[in-house]
Design a protein around this motif. Structure first.
Motif, mmCIF file in Angstrom:
data_model
loop_
_atom_site.group_PDB
_atom_site.id
_atom_site.type_symbol
_atom_site.label_atom_id
_atom_site.label_comp_id
_atom_site.label_asym_id
_atom_site.label_seq_id
_atom_site.Cartn_x
_atom_site.Cartn_y
_atom_site.Cartn_z
ATOM 1 N N ASN A 20 67.048 57.470 8.754
ATOM 2 C CA ASN A 20 66.769 56.194 7.904
ATOM 3 C C ASN A 20 67.091 56.492 6.572
ATOM 4 O O ASN A 20 67.593 55.419 6.060
ATOM 5 N N PHE A 77 68.975 50.302 10.410
ATOM 6 C CA PHE A 77 67.746 50.653 9.668
ATOM 7 C C PHE A 77 66.540 49.977 10.475
ATOM 8 O O PHE A 77 65.640 50.687 11.016
ATOM 9 N N LEU A 95 66.217 51.281 14.162
ATOM 10 C CA LEU A 95 65.645 52.375 14.234
ATOM 11 C C LEU A 95 64.083 52.534 13.892
ATOM 12 O O LEU A 95 63.346 53.263 14.508
ATOM 13 N N GLN A 96 63.795 51.737 13.029
ATOM 14 C CA GLN A 96 62.262 51.546 12.529
ATOM 15 C C GLN A 96 61.394 51.186 13.501
ATOM 16 O O GLN A 96 60.114 51.526 14.023
ATOM 17 N N GLU A 143 61.038 53.657 16.245
ATOM 18 C CA GLU A 143 59.831 54.697 15.664
ATOM 19 C C GLU A 143 58.380 54.065 15.887
ATOM 20 O O GLU A 143 57.527 54.772 16.586
ATOM 21 N N TRP A 196 61.777 53.198 -0.592
ATOM 22 C CA TRP A 196 61.965 54.212 0.659
ATOM 23 C C TRP A 196 61.866 55.556 0.246
ATOM 24 O O TRP A 196 61.254 56.491 0.937
#
Length: 266
Positions: free
Chosen positions: A137, A177, A180-181, A184, A253
């Protein structure tokens, strides 16, 4: 110059219902969420908050559409200076917003006061591998900053194709992004309320994810405007504001990656 002619370069907006409607919608949303969180029939009592959310979205669309229309006529150089000051102050307030979460994280790491917590991260917490999805990311956000800079140079040089392609790639990277977060979070070994580490982790990274979502929507609107020739070489503050916001999200980030994932996960 007649007595009725405007004798200053500023834009005095016409009377608008949107501030009042926005305040009422925000009040409905806040009150509805309080009722929702204290109700035994939570799903059934979410209706007031839902009305508030709908009102907020409606106001956002109509109010900002008006601003875009006004920008083509009234946003001269002087007005744009004021807009830049406003955006700068907004980003400064966002910096302090995230300072609060970093403060909470480091305060609990260095001055451990929570009952039963004697080390950081707390014993038994299976932290996430920073060199897995978090690192991916990080690369995605850094690449998105490059594509957005490409788009910005496209409008400065009058190259619409570069502008549109750069914005499209940036929006796509923002969506990746977020996916994917979410992945996660769904595979994390700890929940939001497990301990102080998990709470501060989800608050900091979760609000950053929300900012990525807002920035992605912001850039998507800029993409639509760019495709409709809504920007000019010397008149594109909306795009600049989106770029400032996105680069701010990128920097936050990087701090999260090094502080929370790498340092905080050791």
């Amino acid at each position: 110059m007649s007595d009725h002619a405007q004798k200053h370069p500023f834009h005095l907006v016409d009377p608008s219902p949107w501030p009042l409607v926005a305040a009422a919608s925000a009040g409905l949303f806040t009150g509805g969420m309080v009722m929702f969180m204290h109700s035994d029939r939570a799903p059934a009592d979410f209706w007031l908050a839902a009305i508030g959310i709908a009102g907020i979205l409606f106001v956002m669309f109509r109010w900002w559409s008006n601003v875009i229309s006004e920008s083509h006529i009234y946003h001269n150089k002087v007005v744009q200076i004021g807009l830049r000051y406003g955006m700068s102050l907004f980003i400064a307030s966002e910096v302090m917003f995230f300072v609060a979460f970093f403060w909470a994280f480091f305060h609990n790491a260095f001055v451990i006061f929570s009952p039963g917590v004697t080390e950081w991260p707390p014993a038994g917490v299976e932290v996430l591998d920073p060199w897995d999805l978090p690192f991916l990311n990080t690369l995605i956000l850094l690449l998105s900053g490059c594509t957005l800079t490409w788009a910005h140079h496209g409008i400065l040089e009058g190259k619409k194709k570069d502008l549109v392609q750069g914005l499209a790639l940036t929006v796509g990277l923002g969506v990746i992004f977020l996916f994917l977060q979410a992945y996660e979070y769904s595979h994390a070994a700890f929940g939001f309320s497990d301990n102080i580490y998990s709470s501060t982790f989800y608050m900091a990274t979760g609000f950053h994810g929300f900012h990525v979502f807002v920035g992605t929507v912001f850039l998507a609107v800029c993409l639509v405007r760019a495709m409709k020739d809504g920007f000019k070489q010397d008149h594109h503050f909306g795009l600049e504001a989106a770029a400032w916001y996105w680069h701010f999200v990128d920097v936050v980030w990087l701090f999260l990656f090094f502080a929370v994932y790498i340092w905080g996960g050791e």
